[in-house]
Design a protein around this motif. Structure first.
Motif, PDB file in Angstrom:
ATOM      1  N   VAL A 342       0.824  -1.211   0.000  1.00  0.00           N
ATOM      2  CA  VAL A 342       0.000   0.000   0.000  1.00  0.00           C
ATOM      3  C   VAL A 342       0.857   1.259   0.000  1.00  0.00           C
ATOM      4  O   VAL A 342       0.374   2.340   0.324  1.00  0.00           O
ATOM      5  N   ARG A 343       2.115   1.141  -0.355  1.00  0.00           N
ATOM      6  CA  ARG A 343       2.965   2.324  -0.495  1.00  0.00           C
ATOM      7  C   ARG A 343       2.881   2.816  -1.939  1.00  0.00           C
ATOM      8  O   ARG A 343       1.920   2.526  -2.654  1.00  0.00           O
ATOM      9  N   HIS A 344       3.881   3.548  -2.369  1.00  0.00           N
ATOM     10  CA  HIS A 344       3.927   4.032  -3.749  1.00  0.00           C
ATOM     11  C   HIS A 344       3.726   2.854  -4.701  1.00  0.00           C
ATOM     12  O   HIS A 344       4.216   1.749  -4.457  1.00  0.00           O
ATOM     13  N   LYS A 345       2.982   3.073  -5.788  1.00  0.00           N
ATOM     14  CA  LYS A 345       2.649   1.976  -6.699  1.00  0.00           C
ATOM     15  C   LYS A 345       3.889   1.273  -7.235  1.00  0.00           C
ATOM     16  O   LYS A 345       3.849   0.080  -7.569  1.00  0.00           O
ATOM     17  N   LEU A 346       5.020   1.976  -7.299  1.00  0.00           N
ATOM     18  CA  LEU A 346       6.245   1.344  -7.782  1.00  0.00           C
ATOM     19  C   LEU A 346       6.783   0.304  -6.807  1.00  0.00           C
ATOM     20  O   LEU A 346       7.476  -0.630  -7.215  1.00  0.00           O
ATOM     21  N   VAL A 347       6.471   0.477  -5.506  1.00  0.00           N
ATOM     22  CA  VAL A 347       6.972  -0.472  -4.516  1.00  0.00           C
ATOM     23  C   VAL A 347       6.445  -1.870  -4.823  1.00  0.00           C
ATOM     24  O   VAL A 347       7.169  -2.871  -4.710  1.00  0.00           O
ATOM     25  N   GLN A 348       5.181  -1.961  -5.215  1.00  0.00           N
ATOM     26  CA  GLN A 348       4.591  -3.255  -5.555  1.00  0.00           C
ATOM     27  C   GLN A 348       5.346  -3.912  -6.706  1.00  0.00           C
ATOM     28  O   GLN A 348       5.652  -5.106  -6.667  1.00  0.00           O
ATOM     29  N   GLU A 349       5.670  -3.119  -7.726  1.00  0.00           N
ATOM     30  CA  GLU A 349       6.404  -3.659  -8.867  1.00  0.00           C
ATOM     31  C   GLU A 349       7.830  -4.044  -8.487  1.00  0.00           C
ATOM     32  O   GLU A 349       8.368  -5.039  -8.976  1.00  0.00           O
ATOM     33  N   ILE A 350       8.458  -3.249  -7.604  1.00  0.00           N
ATOM     34  CA  ILE A 350       9.820  -3.558  -7.156  1.00  0.00           C
ATOM     35  C   ILE A 350       9.852  -4.876  -6.400  1.00  0.00           C
ATOM     36  O   ILE A 350      10.716  -5.740  -6.628  1.00  0.00           O
ATOM     37  N   VAL A 351       8.898  -5.050  -5.468  1.00  0.00           N
ATOM     38  CA  VAL A 351       8.837  -6.291  -4.695  1.00  0.00           C
ATOM     39  C   VAL A 351       8.631  -7.485  -5.624  1.00  0.00           C
ATOM     40  O   VAL A 351       9.280  -8.530  -5.489  1.00  0.00           O
ATOM     41  N   LYS A 352       7.729  -7.324  -6.576  1.00  0.00           N
ATOM     42  CA  LYS A 352       7.449  -8.407  -7.521  1.00  0.00           C
ATOM     43  C   LYS A 352       8.688  -8.748  -8.347  1.00  0.00           C
ATOM     44  O   LYS A 352       9.006  -9.925  -8.572  1.00  0.00           O
ATOM     45  N   ALA A 353       9.410  -7.707  -8.813  1.00  0.00           N
ATOM     46  CA  ALA A 353      10.611  -7.930  -9.621  1.00  0.00           C
ATOM     47  C   ALA A 353      11.688  -8.661  -8.832  1.00  0.00           C
ATOM     48  O   ALA A 353      12.353  -9.571  -9.350  1.00  0.00           O
ATOM     49  N   TYR A 354      11.873  -8.281  -7.558  1.00  0.00           N
ATOM     50  CA  TYR A 354      12.862  -8.958  -6.724  1.00  0.00           C
ATOM     51  C   TYR A 354      12.490 -10.426  -6.497  1.00  0.00           C
ATOM     52  O   TYR A 354      13.352 -11.313  -6.509  1.00  0.00           O
ATOM     53  N   GLU A 355      11.196 -10.682  -6.266  1.00  0.00           N
ATOM     54  CA  GLU A 355      10.768 -12.069  -6.056  1.00  0.00           C
ATOM     55  C   GLU A 355      11.043 -12.916  -7.291  1.00  0.00           C
ATOM     56  O   GLU A 355      11.478 -14.059  -7.188  1.00  0.00           O
ATOM     57  N   GLN A 356      10.780 -12.357  -8.477  1.00  0.00           N
ATOM     58  CA  GLN A 356      11.035 -13.085  -9.715  1.00  0.00           C
ATOM     59  C   GLN A 356      12.529 -13.323  -9.913  1.00  0.00           C
ATOM     60  O   GLN A 356      12.948 -14.421 -10.301  1.00  0.00           O
ATOM     61  N   TYR A 357      13.335 -12.301  -9.621  1.00  0.00           N
ATOM     62  CA  TYR A 357      14.788 -12.421  -9.778  1.00  0.00           C
ATOM     63  C   TYR A 357      15.356 -13.473  -8.832  1.00  0.00           C
ATOM     64  O   TYR A 357      16.157 -14.322  -9.227  1.00  0.00           O
ATOM     65  N   GLU A 358      14.913 -13.417  -7.563  1.00  0.00           N
ATOM     66  CA  GLU A 358      15.425 -14.369  -6.578  1.00  0.00           C
ATOM     67  C   GLU A 358      14.964 -15.783  -6.889  1.00  0.00           C
ATOM     68  O   GLU A 358      15.666 -16.764  -6.617  1.00  0.00           O
ATOM     69  N   GLY A 359      13.754 -15.894  -7.488  1.00  0.00           N
ATOM     70  CA  GLY A 359      13.275 -17.218  -7.873  1.00  0.00           C
ATOM     71  C   GLY A 359      14.100 -17.822  -8.991  1.00  0.00           C
ATOM     72  O   GLY A 359      14.326 -19.038  -9.033  1.00  0.00           O
ATOM     73  N   LYS A 360      14.584 -16.968  -9.894  1.00  0.00           N
ATOM     74  CA  LYS A 360      15.391 -17.450 -11.018  1.00  0.00           C
ATOM     75  C   LYS A 360      16.826 -17.767 -10.597  1.00  0.00           C
ATOM     76  O   LYS A 360      17.422 -18.749 -11.030  1.00  0.00           O
ATOM     77  N   THR A 361      17.390 -16.899  -9.760  1.00  0.00           N
ATOM     78  CA  THR A 361      18.819 -17.029  -9.421  1.00  0.00           C
ATOM     79  C   THR A 361      19.069 -17.803  -8.138  1.00  0.00           C
ATOM     80  O   THR A 361      20.186 -18.231  -7.872  1.00  0.00           O
ATOM     81  N   GLY A 362      18.019 -17.940  -7.305  1.00  0.00           N
ATOM     82  CA  GLY A 362      18.198 -18.624  -6.026  1.00  0.00           C
ATOM     83  C   GLY A 362      19.052 -17.857  -5.056  1.00  0.00           C
ATOM     84  O   GLY A 362      19.688 -18.429  -4.184  1.00  0.00           O
ATOM     85  N   LYS A 363      19.070 -16.514  -5.195  1.00  0.00           N
ATOM     86  CA  LYS A 363      19.954 -15.700  -4.351  1.00  0.00           C
ATOM     87  C   LYS A 363      19.298 -15.249  -3.051  1.00  0.00           C
ATOM     88  O   LYS A 363      19.899 -14.548  -2.267  1.00  0.00           O
TER      89      LYS A 363
END
Length: 367
Positions: A342-363
Motif C-alpha cells: 500500500v505504499r507508492h505503486k512502484l513499490v509493488q512492482e519492485i517487490v514483484k521484480a525482486y521475487e522473480q529475480y530471486e526465484g530465477k537465481t536462487g539468491k
C-alpha cells in the motif's frame, strides 16, 4: 483546482440537448428556500454540490486538491471547486458515485475527522464493497482511533484477515514484503486497544540490527544509542496519536519502545506487544520474546523473511518459528504478498521484480 464559469468549460454546456439557459434560475442562484445545507442540483449530466457553510475545504479537498484528483481518477469525472461549491461532470454513473463520496467525506469533515487519502480511498469503495455501510459508520474490521478521529480500514483481503486474526488470537505472526501494512495495522490495533482501556500498556520492540552496514560507535546515553533502531516505531505512533499525548504516554510508561534485548527477564501482563523487523531476531531471541507473554496480553510479530540482516551463521527466529509453531493452537500466521503493498505503486512492482529475480537465481537468503 480553480473554479471557472460553466459556459467557459465546454461548448455543449450552452448548445447541448439541455442547455443551461433553460434551467430554472433558482437552481443557478442557490436553490429553493429551506433546502438542506448540503444539496445537489442537477445540471445536464452533472451535479452541483453545495457544502455546509464553514466547511474546511482545505481538509476536504486535500493538499493541492489531492483528494479531488483521487476521486476524478476513480470515477473518470471532472471536478471543479469554487469556494464551498463543487461541480461534478461526467457519465451519469461516475457523477453519482463521485457525488456520493463527496457527501460522505463532507459528513466526516463536519464531524471533526482528519481526512487523509486513506479515508478518501475507503469512501470510494461502493457501499456493497463496504458491506452497505456509510464511510462514517466504521465497519467491524475497521479500526477507529478516537484520538485523531481517524478510521483505518483494511485495503486487501489479506489485511482484513490479519485484523480478524489479531482480534481472535493471542499471538499473530505477519510475514510479507515491505509496505503491506503489517506493522502499521498492528500499531493501530494496539493504540485502539489502549484508548479503549482493553490493555494497560503498549510495548513495541525491535532487534537492534543494522540493515547491511556497520554504523560503528554511536554517541550519547543508552536512549540515544538505541533511538535510531526504534525510530520507525515512533513515526507510526505519532501518525496514530497527537504528539503531545503520545509523548505523555511514553513518559508514564503506558507506551514503551525498546530494543528486543531489553525484554529478557520480564513478564508482560495486560499488554499489547509488537515485535517489528522480527526477521532480524535470532532463534534465541525469538524464544525469549514469545515466553514473555503474560495474562490478558496479545503479541503481534511482523517481518520480511527476504530482508534478513543477521550474520550468515545466525538463524532467523522468524523463519524458524514457521516450522516450530505452525501446529500450536492460539497462534495464527498471516502471509502477505506484493498484491497487499500500500505504499507508492512502484513499490509493488519492485517487490514483484525482486521475487522473480530471486526465484530465477536462487539468491534469496534461506536460513
Amino acid at each position: 483546482m480553480q473554479g471557472r464559469d460553466l459556459a467557459e468549460r465546454e461548448p455543449g454546456w450552452v448548445f447541448g440537448p439541455a442547455p443551461l439557459l433553460f434551467l430554472p434560475a433558482v437552481l443557478l442562484l442557490g436553490g429553493y428556500p429551506g433546502q438542506s445545507p448540503l444539496s445537489l442540483k442537477k445540471i445536464s449530466g452533472s451535479e452541483k454540490i453545495i457544502l455546509p457553510k464553514g466547511s474546511d475545504t482545505a481538509s476536504l479537498f486535500g493538499s493541492f486538491d489531492q483528494h479531488l484528483k483521487l476521486i476524478e481518477r476513480s470515477f473518470s469525472v471532472r471536478l471543479s471547486a469554487r469556494g464551498e461549491e463543487v461541480l461534478v461532470e461526467g457519465e451519469p454513473h461516475g457523477v453519482r458515485e463521485a457525488a456520493r463520496v463527496i457527501h460522505e467525506l463532507s459528513r466526516l469533515e463536519q464531524g471533526g475527522y482528519t481526512l487523509t487519502a486513506e479515508e478518501v480511498e475507503h469512501a470510494i469503495l461502493s457501499p456493497k464493497e463496504r458491506k452497505g455501510r456509510s464511510v462514517h459508520e466504521p465497519e467491524s474490521d475497521a479500526i477507529f482511533l478516537s484520538g485523531k478521529k481517524r478510521i483505518i480500514a483494511p485495503k486487501s483481503p489479506t489485511q482484513r484477515s490479519y485484523l480478524e486474526s489479531i482480534r481472535k488470537f493471542d499471538v499473530v505472526v505477519g510475514i510479507g514484503p515491505a509496505g503491506t501494512g503489517k506493522t502499521y495495522l498492528a500499531m493501530a490495533m494496539a493504540v485502539s486497544a489502549l484508548l479503549k482501556q482493553e490493555v494497560n500498556r503498549i510495548i513495541l520492540a525491535r532487534p537492534a540490527v543494522e540493515a547491511g552496514e556497520k554504523l560503528g560507535f554511536l554517541p550519547g546515553d543508552m536512549f540515544e544509542k538505541v533511538n535510531p533502531y526504534v525510530r520507525p516505531l515512533y513515526d507510526a505512533l505519532y501518525d496514530m496519536m497527537e504528539n503531545e499525548r503520545a509523548n505523555r504516554l511514553v513518559e508514564r510508561g503506558d507506551i514503551e519502545i525498546a530494543p528486543l534485548a531489553f525484554m529478557r527477564g520480564r513478564t508482560l501482563n495486560d499488554s499489547f506487544i509488537i515485535l517489528d523487523e522480527a526477521q532480524n531476531a535470532t532463534s534465541e531471541q525469538m524464544k525469549m520474546f514469545l515466553t514473555r507473554l503474560g495474562f490478558h496480553s496479545k503479541a503481534v510479530i511482523t517481518g520480511d523473511i527476504t530482508q534478513v540482516d543477521l550474520p550468515t551463521e545466525k538463524v532467523s527466529g522468524l523463519i524458524e518459528i514457521q516450522e516450530i509453531l505452525d501446529q500450536v493452537s492460539g497462534i495464527r500466521f498471516v502471509y502477505f504478498s506484493e498484491r497487499d503493498v500500500v505504499r507508492h505503486k512502484l513499490v509493488q512492482e519492485i517487490v514483484k521484480a525482486y521475487e522473480q529475480y530471486e526465484g530465477k537465481t536462487g539468491k534469496s537468503r534461506k536460513r
